[in-house]
Design a protein around this motif. Structure first.
Motif, PDB file in Angstrom:
ATOM      1  N   TYR A   1     -73.319 -10.341 -42.160  1.00 29.02           N
ATOM      2  CA  TYR A   1     -71.603 -10.113 -41.999  1.00 29.02           C
ATOM      3  C   TYR A   1     -71.233  -8.845 -41.738  1.00 29.02           C
ATOM      4  O   TYR A   1     -69.636  -9.246 -40.865  1.00 29.02           O
ATOM      5  N   VAL A   2     -72.015  -7.763 -41.015  1.00 31.70           N
ATOM      6  CA  VAL A   2     -71.191  -6.363 -40.441  1.00 31.70           C
ATOM      7  C   VAL A   2     -71.025  -7.292 -38.662  1.00 31.70           C
ATOM      8  O   VAL A   2     -70.660  -6.664 -37.940  1.00 31.70           O
ATOM      9  N   TYR A   3     -72.255  -7.404 -38.508  1.00 36.27           N
ATOM     10  CA  TYR A   3     -72.185  -8.786 -37.328  1.00 36.27           C
ATOM     11  C   TYR A   3     -70.872  -8.871 -36.910  1.00 36.27           C
ATOM     12  O   TYR A   3     -70.424  -9.839 -35.789  1.00 36.27           O
TER      13      TYR A   3
ATOM     14  N   VAL B   1     -67.914  -9.164 -38.308  1.00 26.14           N
ATOM     15  CA  VAL B   1     -66.179  -9.751 -38.811  1.00 26.14           C
ATOM     16  C   VAL B   1     -66.566  -8.245 -38.567  1.00 26.14           C
ATOM     17  O   VAL B   1     -65.159  -7.245 -38.893  1.00 26.14           O
ATOM     18  N   GLY B   2     -67.023  -7.155 -38.527  1.00 25.74           N
ATOM     19  CA  GLY B   2     -67.146  -5.900 -38.272  1.00 25.74           C
ATOM     20  C   GLY B   2     -67.619  -5.297 -39.443  1.00 25.74           C
ATOM     21  O   GLY B   2     -67.770  -5.897 -41.001  1.00 25.74           O
ATOM     22  N   TRP B   3     -67.951  -3.398 -39.322  1.00 24.13           N
ATOM     23  CA  TRP B   3     -68.667  -3.321 -40.559  1.00 24.13           C
ATOM     24  C   TRP B   3     -68.091  -2.869 -41.448  1.00 24.13           C
ATOM     25  O   TRP B   3     -68.439  -2.801 -42.884  1.00 24.13           O
ATOM     26  N   GLY B   4     -66.559  -2.809 -41.899  1.00 19.64           N
ATOM     27  CA  GLY B   4     -66.139  -2.258 -42.920  1.00 19.64           C
ATOM     28  C   GLY B   4     -65.578  -3.401 -42.862  1.00 19.64           C
ATOM     29  O   GLY B   4     -65.562  -3.189 -45.377  1.00 19.64           O
ATOM     30  N   TYR B   5     -64.311  -4.733 -42.897  1.00 23.65           N
ATOM     31  CA  TYR B   5     -64.203  -5.754 -43.516  1.00 23.65           C
ATOM     32  C   TYR B   5     -65.744  -6.467 -43.829  1.00 23.65           C
ATOM     33  O   TYR B   5     -65.840  -6.678 -44.536  1.00 23.65           O
ATOM     34  N   GLY B   6     -66.948  -6.563 -43.202  1.00 19.65           N
ATOM     35  CA  GLY B   6     -68.293  -6.756 -43.341  1.00 19.65           C
ATOM     36  C   GLY B   6     -68.723  -6.557 -44.154  1.00 19.65           C
ATOM     37  O   GLY B   6     -69.160  -7.201 -45.795  1.00 19.65           O
TER      38      GLY B   6
END
Length: 100
Positions: free
Chosen positions: A48-50, A52-57
């Protein structure tokens, strides 16, 4: 959908070792090492971090993790046919996600 499958795969060994796991449910997941469950959960977070990004992921994974653990608690006390129906539905969503 890949993240949901990874989270469910990681949640099952952890939930199977808890004291809230029903004794009448299958013992297949009690033999799986807990470390493997943590690896699946970490890989779902990384996915998920990969994507959509770390915060939203992290927020999306938190939502998926809560939903997965609630679904596991519900599925272990439901009759077997509903559990099989849920797994088939999950696989159908997974296949649709692969081809879209």
């Amino acid at each position: 959908m890949i993240g949901v499958a990874l989270t469910l795969a990681g949640a099952f060994p952890l939930y199977a070792r808890s004291k809230y796991y029903p004794p009448h449910a299958t013992t297949l997941f009690r033999r799986v090492p807990v470390v493997l469950g943590y690896l699946f959960l970490l890989s779902a977070i990384a996915y998920y971090v990969y994507m959509v990004g770390w915060g939203y992921g992290l927020l999306v994974w938190l939502l998926v993790a809560m939903t997965s653990f609630c679904a596991l608690m519900l599925l272990t006390v439901l009759p077997r046919r509903y559990t099989i129906l849920f797994v088939c539905l999950l696989l159908a969503f997974f296949i649709v996600n692969i081809f879209m």
